[in-house]
Design an enzyme around this catalytic site. Structure first.
Site, PDB file in Angstrom:
ATOM      1  N   TYR A  43      45.737   1.564 -30.353  1.00  0.00           N
ATOM      2  CA  TYR A  43      44.291   1.700 -30.127  1.00  0.00           C
ATOM      3  C   TYR A  43      44.055   2.852 -29.168  1.00  0.00           C
ATOM      4  O   TYR A  43      44.398   2.779 -27.982  1.00  0.00           O
ATOM      5  CB  TYR A  43      43.728   0.396 -29.569  1.00  0.00           C
ATOM      6  CG  TYR A  43      42.220   0.371 -29.408  1.00  0.00           C
ATOM      7  CD1 TYR A  43      41.405   1.361 -29.949  1.00  0.00           C
ATOM      8  CD2 TYR A  43      41.600  -0.659 -28.721  1.00  0.00           C
ATOM      9  CE1 TYR A  43      40.030   1.334 -29.800  1.00  0.00           C
ATOM     10  CE2 TYR A  43      40.225  -0.712 -28.573  1.00  0.00           C
ATOM     11  CZ  TYR A  43      39.443   0.290 -29.109  1.00  0.00           C
ATOM     12  OH  TYR A  43      38.086   0.246 -28.957  1.00  0.00           O
TER      13      TYR A  43
ATOM     14  N   LYS B 146      43.804   2.281 -34.654  1.00  0.00           N
ATOM     15  CA  LYS B 146      42.356   2.328 -34.483  1.00  0.00           C
ATOM     16  C   LYS B 146      42.071   3.529 -33.590  1.00  0.00           C
ATOM     17  O   LYS B 146      42.416   3.529 -32.400  1.00  0.00           O
ATOM     18  CB  LYS B 146      41.818   1.048 -33.840  1.00  0.00           C
ATOM     19  CG  LYS B 146      40.309   1.088 -33.615  1.00  0.00           C
ATOM     20  CD  LYS B 146      39.802  -0.152 -32.894  1.00  0.00           C
ATOM     21  CE  LYS B 146      38.287  -0.032 -32.669  1.00  0.00           C
ATOM     22  NZ  LYS B 146      37.736  -1.181 -31.909  1.00  0.00           N
TER      23      LYS B 146
ATOM     24  N   THR C 152      35.465  -5.515 -26.657  1.00  0.00           N
ATOM     25  CA  THR C 152      34.192  -6.173 -26.918  1.00  0.00           C
ATOM     26  C   THR C 152      34.251  -7.644 -26.527  1.00  0.00           C
ATOM     27  O   THR C 152      33.237  -8.231 -26.145  1.00  0.00           O
ATOM     28  CB  THR C 152      33.826  -6.036 -28.407  1.00  0.00           C
ATOM     29  OG1 THR C 152      33.766  -4.641 -28.733  1.00  0.00           O
ATOM     30  CG2 THR C 152      32.495  -6.671 -28.724  1.00  0.00           C
TER      31      THR C 152
END
Length: 313
Positions: free
Chosen positions: A139, A167, A51
């Site tokens: 991740y 995550k 992001t």
């Protein structure tokens, strides 16, 4: 090390990185955004993740982002540094910058683009972990890496000593649940949905939170978890519904943007809220008028004051 080595829990927004209209880094805007995140009671933040457009940041810019985040939020919230790269040495260089800036941990995907095998992924993480100055959160990010790490592979990676969290952004709920059952006693697990299923996993101690996108609803996001801790499940459900409206309106079930990149969507939302979003960097493009209007409609539906859509960059 294992999950008991860290206290990471709750809501950690993956922060956007503000840029000026000419594409340069907006450190003043970054400062404002960090202070707002602290004021909104985030439990942690992720800096320079997907992001945050890590793929377009220079080493100098990354160091500036880490340094300012440490100055403002270190010791106040958990700081997680995105250290994605194509090879271990670059990830380690980023990790050292994060450690020097007061960060608490690292967020790391498999190398993107090259679509490594399970054995290659295992060696990559082992190489980083062998010299990492901070604990690691795995991740699993299939849209960006083109690899959806299996529960078996994640279980193998969980045995690496400095890996303490995961995550898991797989779009496959069955895989998510299988991983939760296998690894919740070993790793801190992030990625639960903000619905009754997520609440049940959180209450049962089988998941620890959510590393979400952008925190455009401010304190609503961490308050979802605070409400669960307080035993106010009805309030948690109401807050979770607000979060899910964003996900439903703006993102596909595979966590990609419906009408533009996730970065452009979230930055537009921040701009409309009067916060420093700013433009995305090419090759990403800012939203067109229809996309900006779609973001605005969602925010209005949620009862949030927004700026005029025409004022959005």
């Amino acid at each position: 090390m294992d999950r008991t080595s860290v206290d990471w829990k709750g809501y950690f927004p993956a922060l956007t990185t503000p840029f000026h209209p000419d594409g340069s880094l907006d450190l003043e805007g970054w400062t404002r955004l960090l202070r707002w995140m602290g004021d909104q009671r985030m439990h942690g933040v992720v800096v320079a993740g997907t992001t945050g457009e890590w793929f377009s940041l220079s080493d100098r810019e990354l160091a500036a982002l880490f340094r300012r985040a440490g100055e403002i939020l270190a010791g106040r919230v958990t700081l997680i540094a995105g250290v994605n790269s194509f090879h271990a040495q670059t990830s380690l260089a980023k990790a050292r910058l994060a450690a020097d800036s007061g960060f608490d941990g690292l967020l790391l995907t498999p190398p993107p683009y090259v679509k490594p095998s399970a054995r290659e992924i295992a060696v990559f993480y082992a190489d980083v972990a062998a010299a990492a100055p901070l604990p690691i959160c795995l991740y699993n990010w299939p849209p960006g890496t083109h690899v959806d790490m299996t529960p078996d592979l994640l279980a193998d990676l969980a045995e690496i000593d400095t890996v303490v969290a995961l995550k898991n952004s797989t779009p496959h709920w069955d895989r998510f649940l299988t991983t939760v059952e296998r690894l919740h006693t070993r790793l801190r697990l992030f990625g639960i949905p903000t619905n009754d299923e997520g609440i049940a996993l959180f209450q049962a101690g089988k998941a620890d939170g959510l590393m979400g996108a952008g925190a455009v609803l401010g304190s609503d996001h961490p308050d979802f978890f605070d409400a669960i801790w307080d035993g106010d499940i009805e309030r948690a459900r109401r807050l979770g519904q607000r979060d899910r409206k964003l996900m439903t309106d703006w993102f596909t079930p595979g966590f990609t943007g419906r009408f533009g990149s996730a970065q452009a969507i979230l930055k537009t939302a921040l701009d409309l809220r009067g916060l420093p979003g700013g433009p995305v960097r090419r090759p990403l493009l800012d939203l067109d008028r229809a996309g900006r209007d779609a973001v605005r409609r969602t925010l209005v539906d949620l009862g949030l004051p927004v700026a005029d859509a025409d004022a959005t960059p």
